[in-house]
Write a protein that holds these residues in place. Structure first.
Motif, PDB file in Angstrom:
ATOM      1  N   TYR A   2      39.051  42.899  45.635  1.00  0.00           N
ATOM      2  CA  TYR A   2      39.952  43.979  45.230  1.00  0.00           C
ATOM      3  C   TYR A   2      39.703  44.371  43.769  1.00  0.00           C
ATOM      4  CZ  TYR A   2      44.263  46.529  44.211  1.00  0.00           C
ATOM      5  OH  TYR A   2      45.159  47.483  43.819  1.00  0.00           O
ATOM      6  N   THR A  50      36.585  46.478  43.110  1.00  0.00           N
ATOM      7  CA  THR A  50      36.630  47.884  43.528  1.00  0.00           C
ATOM      8  C   THR A  50      37.620  48.722  42.724  1.00  0.00           C
ATOM      9  OG1 THR A  50      38.236  47.335  45.265  1.00  0.00           O
ATOM     10  CG2 THR A  50      35.900  47.340  45.881  1.00  0.00           C
ATOM     11  N   HIS A  51      38.460  48.075  41.915  1.00  0.00           N
ATOM     12  CA  HIS A  51      39.515  48.820  41.221  1.00  0.00           C
ATOM     13  C   HIS A  51      39.409  48.806  39.691  1.00  0.00           C
ATOM     14  CE1 HIS A  51      41.379  48.607  45.210  1.00  0.00           C
ATOM     15  NE2 HIS A  51      42.128  49.597  44.821  1.00  0.00           N
ATOM     16  N   ARG A  52      38.500  48.008  39.143  1.00  0.00           N
ATOM     17  CA  ARG A  52      38.371  47.996  37.686  1.00  0.00           C
ATOM     18  C   ARG A  52      37.035  47.371  37.296  1.00  0.00           C
ATOM     19  NH1 ARG A  52      39.661  43.057  35.059  1.00  0.00           N
ATOM     20  NH2 ARG A  52      40.593  41.465  36.390  1.00  0.00           N
TER      21      ARG A  52
END
Length: 300
Positions: A171, A174-176
């Motif tokens: 997660y 993919t987000h930072r």
């Protein structure tokens, strides 16, 4: 990016890390593999700026790490044996980390400890090893650091928690901007999460390879031929790493392009054949054998 250049660390006359060089690129999950005593923990402490290198240099985003507070704020290091303040609660720990890491997310921390059912009022010194590992990972994720160094993170976690940790890392990726480095003596733990793997042995780096690149150049096949001599014809000219047969079933591991292997097998009109996925351990066995090492002895 992390750039380790010819780094060594000595304890008296013992070289814990011996002339190690490698790079960790942006957006990658780097696995550091080696048996106990190979130098994984010492290397992570050097990369965290806890130890000063006796030789060589370590650059984190083009800056030297030791005695560099601004760079250290980009790193969260989870040691194999976690230490927490005596009689501290979860609230104490989260408030402490908030003073060090400005982006520490207190709200997310509270949500995550509820998800894993950790009691915020319970003293941390009463936690089991697995519970401490869970807490350390939650703190690392909530710190918001670019780099997360994990020393034997999966050791002591049950299968459900291991999968949760892997999901958390996926997660974050993919987000930072996020670069995890995971040290382990168990290749199977790193199989489905690492993009690049380095193998440490007696303080030195034997191999540092991209996992996908290794998978593209080593293949395993099982096949059954119509005639006994067809196997020799099919495998002639292939760069065989291993070959075995049980009755009429042949199993081979081959270095080269997958299309070349399939073409050689199908040219003999086999009764059956399939190309099988290799495990990370099987790939490393073949790579270290070429380099002159027996990985089965190295990693146990």
């Amino acid at each position: 990016m992390i750039d380790v250049r010819n780094v060594s660390k000595y304890f008296n006359d013992i070289a814990a890390v011996d002339k190690v060089s490698f790079q960790i690129r942006e957006g990658a999950v780097f696995g550091l593999i080696g048996m106990n005593g190979a130098g994984k923990s010492s290397l992570l402490r050097l990369m965290s700026g806890i130890y000063r290198a006796d030789e060589g240099v370590i650059l984190v985003d083009d800056q030297q790490i030791f005695d560099n507070v601004s760079v250290k704020k980009k790193i969260f290091y989870i040691s194999d044996e976690q230490y927490f303040f005596e009689n501290a609660t979860l609230t104490d720990i989260s408030n402490f980390y908030k003073t060090i890491y400005e982006d520490f997310d207190l709200g997310r921390f509270d949500r995550m400890i509820q998800d894993v059912e950790l009691n915020p009022q319970q003293k941390i010194h009463t936690y089991s090893k697995g519970m401490r590992k869970q807490l350390s990972m939650i703190c690392g994720i909530c710190s918001g650091t670019k780099y997360l160094f994990c020393d034997e993170t999966f050791d002591g976690l049950d299968p459900v928690m291991r999968q949760m940790v892997k999901n958390l890392m996926s997660y974050e990726l993919t987000h930072r901007e996020f670069v995890p480095v995971i040290a382990s003596h168990n290749m199977r733990e790193l199989e489905d999460i690492c993009d690049h793997v380095g193998l440490l042995y007696k303080g030195g780096m034997l191999l540092s390879k991209d996992v996908q690149d290794m998978k593209l150049h080593i293949h395993k096949a099982q096949c059954v031929f119509r005639e006994e001599g067809d196997a020799d014809k099919a495998f002639e000219g292939l760069d065989l790493i291993s070959r075995e047969n049980r009755g009429s079933l042949y199993t081979v591991t081959v270095r080269g392009h997958k299309e070349h292997l399939e073409s050689a097998i199908t040219a003999q009109n086999p009764l059956f054949y399939e190309i099988l996925p290799l495990s990370l351990e099987e790939i490393f066995i073949s790579e270290t054998e070429v380099a002159g090492y027996d990985i089965k002895k190295i990693i146990g």
